[in-house]
Design an enzyme around this catalytic site. Structure first.
Site, mmCIF file in Angstrom:
data_model
loop_
_atom_site.group_PDB
_atom_site.id
_atom_site.type_symbol
_atom_site.label_atom_id
_atom_site.label_comp_id
_atom_site.label_asym_id
_atom_site.label_seq_id
_atom_site.Cartn_x
_atom_site.Cartn_y
_atom_site.Cartn_z
ATOM 1 N N LEU A 34 0.853 -1.238 0.185
ATOM 2 C CA LEU A 34 0.061 0.070 0.039
ATOM 3 C C LEU A 34 0.706 1.260 -0.169
ATOM 4 C CD1 LEU A 34 -3.026 -0.999 2.414
ATOM 5 C CD2 LEU A 34 -2.914 -1.162 -0.117
ATOM 6 N N PHE A 80 3.102 -8.628 -9.342
ATOM 7 C CA PHE A 80 2.933 -7.454 -10.036
ATOM 8 C C PHE A 80 3.708 -6.161 -9.245
ATOM 9 C CE2 PHE A 80 -0.925 -9.658 -11.058
ATOM 10 C CZ PHE A 80 -1.431 -9.218 -12.221
ATOM 11 N N THR A 99 12.435 -1.793 -4.447
ATOM 12 C CA THR A 99 11.245 -2.625 -4.694
ATOM 13 C C THR A 99 11.622 -3.495 -5.875
ATOM 14 O OG1 THR A 99 9.731 -1.579 -3.509
ATOM 15 C CG2 THR A 99 9.148 -2.896 -5.417
ATOM 16 N N THR A 133 7.483 -5.348 -18.244
ATOM 17 C CA THR A 133 7.011 -4.226 -19.390
ATOM 18 C C THR A 133 8.039 -4.414 -20.480
ATOM 19 O OG1 THR A 133 7.412 -1.731 -19.550
ATOM 20 C CG2 THR A 133 8.873 -2.677 -17.843
ATOM 21 N N ASP A 134 7.286 -3.587 -21.562
ATOM 22 C CA ASP A 134 8.062 -3.595 -22.993
ATOM 23 C C ASP A 134 9.033 -2.653 -22.891
ATOM 24 O OD1 ASP A 134 6.432 -1.224 -22.940
ATOM 25 O OD2 ASP A 134 5.530 -1.539 -24.758
ATOM 26 N N GLU A 135 9.201 -1.560 -21.744
ATOM 27 C CA GLU A 135 10.070 -0.529 -21.470
ATOM 28 C C GLU A 135 11.621 -1.189 -21.631
ATOM 29 O OE1 GLU A 135 8.834 2.773 -19.481
ATOM 30 O OE2 GLU A 135 6.826 2.158 -19.684
ATOM 31 N N TYR A 159 13.419 3.574 -14.164
ATOM 32 C CA TYR A 159 12.187 2.386 -13.987
ATOM 33 C C TYR A 159 12.621 1.304 -14.820
ATOM 34 C CZ TYR A 159 7.655 0.074 -15.172
ATOM 35 O OH TYR A 159 6.793 -0.660 -15.630
ATOM 36 N N LYS A 163 13.238 -2.775 -14.017
ATOM 37 C CA LYS A 163 12.616 -3.860 -14.256
ATOM 38 C C LYS A 163 13.171 -4.802 -15.114
ATOM 39 C CE LYS A 163 8.534 -4.370 -13.923
ATOM 40 N NZ LYS A 163 7.756 -5.396 -12.838
ATOM 41 N N ASN A 189 -0.592 -0.094 -20.289
ATOM 42 C CA ASN A 189 -2.124 -0.355 -19.897
ATOM 43 C C ASN A 189 -2.877 0.969 -19.575
ATOM 44 O OD1 ASN A 189 -2.014 -3.377 -18.341
ATOM 45 N ND2 ASN A 189 -0.580 -2.926 -19.839
ATOM 46 N N TYR A 216 4.071 16.330 -22.932
ATOM 47 C CA TYR A 216 5.811 16.403 -22.964
ATOM 48 C C TYR A 216 6.327 16.464 -24.641
ATOM 49 C CZ TYR A 216 5.457 14.144 -18.464
ATOM 50 O OH TYR A 216 5.108 13.905 -16.977
ATOM 51 N N ASP A 290 9.861 18.473 -22.146
ATOM 52 C CA ASP A 290 10.086 17.073 -22.432
ATOM 53 C C ASP A 290 10.739 16.461 -21.075
ATOM 54 O OD1 ASP A 290 9.600 14.525 -23.806
ATOM 55 O OD2 ASP A 290 10.911 15.117 -25.540
HETATM 56 P P1 NAD Z 1 1.087 0.423 -9.700
HETATM 57 O O1 NAD Z 1 2.134 1.263 -9.362
HETATM 58 O O2 NAD Z 1 -0.149 1.103 -10.081
HETATM 59 O O3 NAD Z 1 0.753 -0.856 -8.444
HETATM 60 C C1 NAD Z 1 1.961 -1.208 -7.993
HETATM 61 C C2 NAD Z 1 1.261 -1.997 -6.500
HETATM 62 O O4 NAD Z 1 2.523 -2.402 -6.079
HETATM 63 C C3 NAD Z 1 0.797 -0.970 -5.592
HETATM 64 O O5 NAD Z 1 -0.524 -1.342 -5.125
HETATM 65 C C4 NAD Z 1 1.996 -0.821 -4.687
HETATM 66 O O6 NAD Z 1 1.407 -0.379 -3.321
HETATM 67 C C5 NAD Z 1 2.519 -2.133 -4.757
HETATM 68 N N1 NAD Z 1 3.937 -2.262 -4.199
HETATM 69 C C6 NAD Z 1 4.911 -1.136 -4.487
HETATM 70 N N2 NAD Z 1 6.174 -1.870 -3.541
HETATM 71 C C7 NAD Z 1 5.642 -2.634 -3.216
HETATM 72 C C8 NAD Z 1 6.462 -3.496 -2.235
HETATM 73 N N3 NAD Z 1 7.869 -3.637 -1.782
HETATM 74 N N4 NAD Z 1 5.838 -4.777 -1.753
HETATM 75 C C9 NAD Z 1 4.516 -5.005 -2.049
HETATM 76 N N5 NAD Z 1 3.879 -4.351 -2.611
HETATM 77 C C10 NAD Z 1 4.276 -3.068 -3.325
HETATM 78 O O7 NAD Z 1 1.612 -0.310 -10.967
HETATM 79 P P2 NAD Z 1 0.620 -1.161 -12.254
HETATM 80 O O8 NAD Z 1 0.619 -0.010 -13.420
HETATM 81 O O9 NAD Z 1 -0.473 -1.713 -11.628
HETATM 82 O O10 NAD Z 1 1.856 -2.081 -12.670
HETATM 83 C C11 NAD Z 1 1.806 -3.377 -12.096
HETATM 84 C C12 NAD Z 1 3.119 -4.140 -12.831
HETATM 85 O O11 NAD Z 1 2.934 -4.073 -14.112
HETATM 86 C C13 NAD Z 1 4.333 -3.649 -12.424
HETATM 87 O O12 NAD Z 1 5.377 -4.660 -12.178
HETATM 88 C C14 NAD Z 1 4.699 -2.865 -13.798
HETATM 89 O O13 NAD Z 1 6.060 -2.768 -13.953
HETATM 90 C C15 NAD Z 1 4.119 -3.732 -14.662
HETATM 91 N N6 NAD Z 1 3.716 -3.079 -16.020
HETATM 92 C C16 NAD Z 1 2.704 -2.110 -16.120
HETATM 93 C C17 NAD Z 1 2.476 -1.407 -17.043
HETATM 94 C C18 NAD Z 1 1.389 -0.243 -17.082
HETATM 95 O O14 NAD Z 1 1.223 0.230 -18.375
HETATM 96 N N7 NAD Z 1 1.040 0.275 -16.030
HETATM 97 C C19 NAD Z 1 2.653 -1.940 -18.411
HETATM 98 C C20 NAD Z 1 3.480 -3.272 -18.403
HETATM 99 C C21 NAD Z 1 3.715 -3.683 -17.231
HETATM 100 P P1 TYD Z 2 3.236 7.472 -18.955
HETATM 101 O O1 TYD Z 2 1.465 7.213 -18.858
HETATM 102 O O2 TYD Z 2 3.771 7.989 -17.660
HETATM 103 O O3 TYD Z 2 3.468 6.055 -19.294
HETATM 104 P P2 TYD Z 2 5.256 5.583 -19.821
HETATM 105 O O4 TYD Z 2 6.162 6.797 -19.657
HETATM 106 O O5 TYD Z 2 5.458 4.485 -19.001
HETATM 107 O O6 TYD Z 2 4.902 5.342 -21.591
HETATM 108 O O7 TYD Z 2 3.376 8.233 -20.296
HETATM 109 C C1 TYD Z 2 2.405 7.743 -21.444
HETATM 110 C C2 TYD Z 2 3.257 8.824 -22.652
HETATM 111 O O8 TYD Z 2 2.752 10.045 -22.109
HETATM 112 C C3 TYD Z 2 4.880 9.045 -22.488
HETATM 113 O O9 TYD Z 2 5.382 9.211 -23.831
HETATM 114 C C4 TYD Z 2 5.158 10.401 -21.505
HETATM 115 C C5 TYD Z 2 3.679 10.915 -21.958
HETATM 116 N N1 TYD Z 2 3.369 11.972 -21.127
HETATM 117 C C6 TYD Z 2 2.847 13.501 -21.380
HETATM 118 O O10 TYD Z 2 3.045 13.762 -22.353
HETATM 119 N N2 TYD Z 2 2.476 14.151 -20.476
HETATM 120 C C7 TYD Z 2 2.299 13.724 -19.195
HETATM 121 O O11 TYD Z 2 1.578 14.685 -18.154
HETATM 122 C C8 TYD Z 2 2.326 12.434 -18.698
HETATM 123 C C9 TYD Z 2 2.349 11.803 -17.389
HETATM 124 C C10 TYD Z 2 2.926 11.483 -19.553
#
Ligand code: NAD
Ligand code: TYD
Length: 352
Positions: A34, A80, A99, A133-135, A159, A163, A189, A216, A290
């Protein structure tokens, strides 16, 4: 049978937990620290549901994880838990190392201890699924083919580097110790319960609040967008039938420049909840500085998971984005709750 999910109170994790218990009765132990990104309100629908056991704690707390594994004897762990926001990793990378790298390592150690002591058949059937992630693959030029699973790792932000490190650790636990692992590398996502620091929920939130919609740089950076529930179904598929040790790219075949995403959001909001002055939300678009090291383009080639596991996304960007806007319009109380307090400090630091 039971599974242990980590980070199940975050954006994707909570969608996964809710969907899992919608389609199955297999209980979930949900371990989540949390942090600012974790929110128990996401799981309010499971209040009093004995199939969901929530434990607040750190994946890096080996003793706690070992105890949970002994007590609940899960057949799988789905990881996750992570620090997940690129901009936060630029302002303060330390938590990401803790983490995403140290935490994943300690989680793997606890799981290895538990798995080693399982009876033979259970050891074979056990799975550790790491959500990534694809990043990790870095950035693409406009004409390069989309990322396949063979693409080399070239992470560019703290980040994505953290990962990438976690992916390598997971891989090493298969090759060194034989732990049956699976890894998914997914694109961006979007959908319900997305914390409004990321582009799509931030833009919806700012638009309705009459604030600037920050783009940006030139806004021509490309992301491949996947509706979160499609990501959750992909993870279920991989957990069920993925080949041990394999990685699977997950994506929506939806490449879009950021500016187009924001303009689409504005157009849907103009229709669903028009501004009082009758003008378009697009007038709130503002180009800002940016992001340092900003990756220009991500694109996922998701043909392996489609070919081997028969998975493909149900939502197109057009259907998913409408569902998402509707969800935010219907859940303004959730947005208000998560955007109070510390959220404001973050916005001030990031967009100052
Ligand atoms: P999020 O930041 O919304 O959620 C992360 C969750 O992990 C939170 O509930 C947080 O409380 C918990 N957490 C953080 N540190 C912790 C720890 N040390 N121990 C236990 N719990 C902890 O992230 P998300 O967007 O739901 O992403 C989930 C996973 O999917 C991540 O591993 C992320 O790298 C991966 N992912 C995310 C996306 C995306 O677009 N959001 C895309 C591809 C992969
Ligand atoms: P984000 O949702 O932070 O995901 P990621 O960086 O993991 O791809 O950002 C998505 C794209 O949007 C990224 O190219 C950065 C851009 N962005 C903006 O242009 N303005 C913003 O305020 C934010 C948060 C992101």
């Amino acid at each position: 049978m039971t599974i242990l999910v980590t980070g199940g109170a975050g954006f994707i994790g909570s969608n996964f937990v809710l969907d899992w218990l919608d389609v199955s009765d297999e209980p979930i132990i949900n371990l989540d620290l949390l942090t600012y990104a974790g929110n128990r309100q996401n799981l309010a629908a499971l209040e009093g549901d004995s199939r969901h056991v929530f434990v607040r704690g750190d994946i890096g707390d080996t003793e706690l994880v070992a105890r949970l594994l002994e007590e609940h004897r899960p057949r799988a762990v789905v990881n996750f838990a992570a620090e997940s926001h690129v901009d936060r990793s630029i302002l303060g990378p330390e938590e990401f190392i803790q983490t995403n790298i140290v935490g994943t390592f300690r989680l793997l150690e606890a799981v290895r201890g538990y798995w080693n002591d399982l009876p033979e058949g259970d050891r074979e059937d056990f799975r550790f699924l790491h959500v990534s992630t694809d990043e990790v693959y870095g950035t693409l030029s406009p004409d390069e083919p989309a990322f396949t699973e063979q693409h080399r790792y070239e992470p560019n932000s703290p980040y994505s580097a953290s990962k990438a490190a976690s992916d390598h650790l997971v891989r090493s636990y298969l090759h060194t110790y034989g732990l049956p692992v699976l890894t998914t590398n997914c694109s961006n996502n979007y959908g319900p319960y997305h914390f409004p620091e990321k582009l799509i929920p931030l833009v919806i939130h700012n638009a309705l609040a009459g604030k600037a919609l920050p783009i940006y740089g030139d806004g021509q950076q490309v992301r491949d967008w996947l509706y979160v529930k499609d990501h959750c179904s992909a993870i279920r598929r991989v957990l069920q039938d993925g080949r041990t040790g394999e990685t699977y790219n997950v994506g929506g075949w939806n490449e879009k420049p950021n500016l187009e995403v924001v303009e689409t959001l504005c157009a849907i909001l103009d229709e669903r909840q028009p501004r009082e002055d009758g003008r378009s939300y697009a007038e709130q678009i503002t180009f800002v500085k940016d992001r340092p090291g900003h990756d220009r383009r991500y694109a996922i080639d998701a043909s392996k998971i489609e070919r081997e596991l028969g998975w493909c996304p149900e939502e197109t960007f057009e259907t998913g984005i409408r569902k998402t806007v509707d969800w935010y319009l219907d859940n303004q109380v959730w947005v208000e709750n998560v955007t109070s307090g510390a959220y404001r400090d973050w916005v001030e630091a990031q967009y100052a």
